[in-house]
Each structure stands twice: as C-alpha cells, then as structure tokens.
Design an enzyme around this catalytic site. Structure first.
Site, PDB file in Angstrom:
ATOM      1  N   LYS A   1      -5.886   2.524   6.953  1.00 22.07           N
ATOM      2  CA  LYS A   1      -6.801   1.558   6.352  1.00 22.07           C
ATOM      3  C   LYS A   1      -7.487   0.737   7.437  1.00 22.07           C
ATOM      4  O   LYS A   1      -6.845   0.212   8.338  1.00 22.07           O
ATOM      5  CB  LYS A   1      -6.002   0.653   5.416  1.00 22.07           C
ATOM      6  CG  LYS A   1      -6.841  -0.242   4.526  1.00 22.07           C
ATOM      7  CD  LYS A   1      -5.938  -0.995   3.568  1.00 22.07           C
ATOM      8  CE  LYS A   1      -6.727  -1.913   2.652  1.00 22.07           C
ATOM      9  NZ  LYS A   1      -5.837  -2.655   1.732  1.00 22.07           N
TER      10      LYS A   1
ATOM     11  N   ARG B   1       5.962   3.239  -0.558  1.00 29.60           N
ATOM     12  CA  ARG B   1       5.640   2.480   0.665  1.00 29.60           C
ATOM     13  C   ARG B   1       6.415   1.166   0.689  1.00 29.60           C
ATOM     14  O   ARG B   1       6.968   0.778   1.720  1.00 29.60           O
ATOM     15  CB  ARG B   1       4.134   2.242   0.707  1.00 29.60           C
ATOM     16  CG  ARG B   1       3.611   1.552   1.954  1.00 29.60           C
ATOM     17  CD  ARG B   1       2.088   1.657   1.967  1.00 29.60           C
ATOM     18  NE  ARG B   1       1.472   0.693   2.859  1.00 29.60           N
ATOM     19  CZ  ARG B   1       1.295   0.895   4.158  1.00 29.60           C
ATOM     20  NH1 ARG B   1       1.711   2.024   4.718  1.00 29.60           N
ATOM     21  NH2 ARG B   1       0.699  -0.007   4.915  1.00 29.60           N
TER      22      ARG B   1
ATOM     23  N   HIS C   1      -0.050  -2.518   9.325  1.00 32.54           N
ATOM     24  CA  HIS C   1      -0.559  -3.822   8.910  1.00 32.54           C
ATOM     25  C   HIS C   1      -1.222  -4.527  10.089  1.00 32.54           C
ATOM     26  O   HIS C   1      -0.684  -4.545  11.192  1.00 32.54           O
ATOM     27  CB  HIS C   1       0.581  -4.703   8.380  1.00 32.54           C
ATOM     28  CG  HIS C   1       1.049  -4.309   7.016  1.00 32.54           C
ATOM     29  ND1 HIS C   1       2.269  -4.679   6.512  1.00 32.54           N
ATOM     30  CD2 HIS C   1       0.454  -3.575   6.046  1.00 32.54           C
ATOM     31  CE1 HIS C   1       2.413  -4.188   5.290  1.00 32.54           C
ATOM     32  NE2 HIS C   1       1.319  -3.522   4.987  1.00 32.54           N
TER      33      HIS C   1
ATOM     34  N   ARG D   1       0.262   5.862   2.834  1.00 34.65           N
ATOM     35  CA  ARG D   1      -0.556   5.539   1.662  1.00 34.65           C
ATOM     36  C   ARG D   1      -0.993   6.838   0.986  1.00 34.65           C
ATOM     37  O   ARG D   1      -0.976   7.910   1.601  1.00 34.65           O
ATOM     38  CB  ARG D   1      -1.789   4.733   2.075  1.00 34.65           C
ATOM     39  CG  ARG D   1      -1.483   3.380   2.737  1.00 34.65           C
ATOM     40  CD  ARG D   1      -2.779   2.706   3.128  1.00 34.65           C
ATOM     41  NE  ARG D   1      -2.582   1.372   3.684  1.00 34.65           N
ATOM     42  CZ  ARG D   1      -2.466   1.115   4.996  1.00 34.65           C
ATOM     43  NH1 ARG D   1      -2.536   2.119   5.871  1.00 34.65           N
ATOM     44  NH2 ARG D   1      -2.300  -0.112   5.430  1.00 34.65           N
TER      45      ARG D   1
ATOM     46  N   TYR E   1       8.066  -8.371   2.768  1.00 28.04           N
ATOM     47  CA  TYR E   1       9.180  -7.458   2.507  1.00 28.04           C
ATOM     48  C   TYR E   1      10.520  -8.075   2.876  1.00 28.04           C
ATOM     49  O   TYR E   1      11.554  -7.670   2.353  1.00 28.04           O
ATOM     50  CB  TYR E   1       8.979  -6.148   3.271  1.00 28.04           C
ATOM     51  CG  TYR E   1       7.795  -5.363   2.751  1.00 28.04           C
ATOM     52  CD1 TYR E   1       7.847  -4.705   1.534  1.00 28.04           C
ATOM     53  CD2 TYR E   1       6.606  -5.296   3.475  1.00 28.04           C
ATOM     54  CE1 TYR E   1       6.756  -4.003   1.045  1.00 28.04           C
ATOM     55  CE2 TYR E   1       5.518  -4.592   2.997  1.00 28.04           C
ATOM     56  CZ  TYR E   1       5.610  -3.955   1.776  1.00 28.04           C
ATOM     57  OH  TYR E   1       4.525  -3.270   1.291  1.00 28.04           O
TER      58      TYR E   1
ATOM     59  N   HIS F   1       2.383   3.809  -4.297  1.00 27.46           N
ATOM     60  CA  HIS F   1       2.603   2.679  -3.385  1.00 27.46           C
ATOM     61  C   HIS F   1       4.031   2.145  -3.462  1.00 27.46           C
ATOM     62  O   HIS F   1       4.498   1.472  -2.534  1.00 27.46           O
ATOM     63  CB  HIS F   1       1.603   1.556  -3.695  1.00 27.46           C
ATOM     64  CG  HIS F   1       1.027   0.928  -2.458  1.00 27.46           C
ATOM     65  ND1 HIS F   1       0.219   1.601  -1.574  1.00 27.46           N
ATOM     66  CD2 HIS F   1       1.163  -0.321  -1.939  1.00 27.46           C
ATOM     67  CE1 HIS F   1      -0.131   0.801  -0.588  1.00 27.46           C
ATOM     68  NE2 HIS F   1       0.438  -0.369  -0.780  1.00 27.46           N
TER      69      HIS F   1
END
Length: 298
Positions: free
Chosen positions: A167, A243, A266, A145, A275, A240
């Site tokens: 995150k 990513r 995640h 990120r 994805y 992003h």
C-alpha cells in the site's frame, strides 16, 4: 477538457505508484459526487471557498455516511484542490483545514490459533482444497493484504522471503513459514494442470480461480468466507482478519513492535501499536475469568 477530467486522468496515473484499484475507484466516486453537488448548487469549480467546503461537509453528514467515508471523501477533494492549485485553476485550498469527524478507535478482531488450525484441517484433499489450504496458510504466515496476494506470480515464490511493494508503494518482505511453504509446494504441483493456458496472465498468476484464471480479490473473499463455519458461533471472517491475527500473534509471542511494523508495511508505528492493545485485552479477559476479585475492577 474539464478540471474534473484532468484530475481523473491524474488518478489513473497513480496506479503505477502503488495505489490500490479500490482506492482509486473510491476517489473517483467521491470526485464525481462532489462535482455533481457543485453543479446542483450552481457553485463554480474554479471559485471554491470555505463556505462551499463547509456546505459540502454538511451535505455529507446529511447522507448518513460513516466518519470514515466522510474523511475519505474530504481527502479526495483535498487532492483535487491541490491539483487545481498546481495548475493555477484555483487560488487556495478551502478543504485544507476543514475539520472532519473523528474515527472511533476500534480494536481489530483476531482469531485464536485453534481457529486457524480448524480452518486448515477442514480443507478437502482435492485440488480446490489444496489451493485453499495454501491460501489460508499464506495469509496467516505473511500478513499479506488481499490485493498483494492476488497480484503475486509463480516466480515470486522461488524463495521464502518475498520482496513486496504494498500500500502506498511501501516496500517490505513477506516471510513464508515452513507450513505455508509446504502448502504452496503441494498446490504448485497441481496448479499446472488447472491453469487456463490460453490466458498469458493466468500462466503467470500464483493463485487461480476455479476457471483457471488469476484469482480476484472478490474471489479470494469468497474462498475465505467458505471457512467461516470453523469460527465460534456468530463470528465473521474476512481476508484482513488474517492480517490482524498475524500481527497479534507475532506480538503475543514476543516479536518487537518495530519488526512487526516492517512486516506489515505500516508507515507509522502508531498504526501497528493498536495490536498491542489486542494482546492486553486478551490478558484482561483471562484475568477477569480467573481472578476471584476481578469483578471489582472498573
């Protein structure tokens, strides 16, 4: 001290728990907006109820905000109410079961491998170009990120697998591929002569801006934006996007979904599964363009 001030102090304390600066700034804005609404309507903060919660949701809709912004605002206020409950300022949380608008599921954009190659090839051979190439290679190689990249220090890249707290404080490893590793080594050779020596933070920072200080997320955005011309006409670029491309290319090349989940950091597998749909959509496009009867498919 007011309940609002107490909560804003609480938000500030979350900086040490992996919350991004942008997230905290957005939450603070949402709380200020909510308190301003209460003051204007003469609603007391210590007497919140479901009717006030519904009235505020109507107010948010009237501001023509996106579903994502409304959900974020309600999330911030839920946390505020939870905090007020803990301190026994209010008895219940009227926002706990408030129904918010659903976010439409959009497939993330993805670049072709040739797009990546074209961007890297267009980097100049001077210091700025070598730095930019290292950044582009790093983003594509690791799926990092923006805030993760800019907070990295030189000592973090002493090896090819980098421990990262991303995150929400979730720990994972960033893997630097051979081409990204070489690009970093080329950059580090030149970095020393461009760093702002009077700035202790700059001396530690991995990536520097044009003035020799630590690169900011805004500065990173502008660096990536410079290479938008390498994409097909009309395509937009953002940090992003690298990513998304990293994840899609990994899955298209046969990587296990749960491994990609770990690499992206995640929390839920469902976040990563989107994805797989990008890969399926690519297959559909190939089929539609190649099969004589493809137009019969609804």
């Amino acid at each position: 001290m007011s309940e609002q001030s107490l909560f804003l102090d609480y938000l500030s304390s979350l900086e040490n728990r992996g919350y991004r600066e942008q997230t905290l700034r957005a939450y603070k804005h949402d709380i200020h907006e909510f308190c301003a609404f209460l003051q204007k309507q003469n609603y007391p903060l210590n007497n919140l109820d479901i009717n006030i919660a519904r009235a505020y949701l109507v107010y948010l809709r009237q501001q023509k905000l996106s579903a994502r912004s409304i959900r974020r605002s309600v999330s911030a206020i839920k946390n505020l109410c939870r905090f007020l409950q803990y301190h026994q300022i209010i008895q219940g949380n009227p926002f706990a079961h408030l129904r918010t608008p659903k976010i439409s599921q959009r497939l993330p954009a993805c670049m072709a491998f040739q797009d990546i190659q074209d961007m890297i090839a267009s980097c100049s051979t001077d210091y700025i170009g070598i730095r930019d190439r290292a950044i582009l290679e790093f983003l594509y190689s690791t799926g990092a990120r923006a805030f993760e990249l800019v907070k990295m220090n030189v000592h973090d890249v002493s090896r090819r697998a980098i421990p990262m707290q991303g995150k929400g404080g979730k720990a994972r490893l960033l893997f630097i591929g051979p081409m990204a590793w070489q690009a970093l080594q080329d950059y580090l050779v030149l970095r020393t002569s461009h760093v702002k020596t009077s700035d202790p933070d700059a001396q530690q920072a991995l990536f520097l801006n044009d003035k020799g200080r630590r690169l900011s997320t805004r500065g990173l955005y502008y660096i990536v934006k410079k290479y938008e011309h390498c994409l097909p006409y009309g395509r937009k670029i953002g940090v992003h996007l690298f990513r998304h491309t990293f994840a899609t290319h990994m899955l298209n090349e046969g990587a296990d979904l749960r491994i990609v989940q770990e690499m992206l950091g995640h929390k839920n597998l469902s976040t990563t599964q989107i994805y797989t749909h990008v890969g399926i959509e690519h297959l559909k496009q190939i089929y539609r363009s190649a099969h004589p009867h493809a137009r019969r498919i609804t």
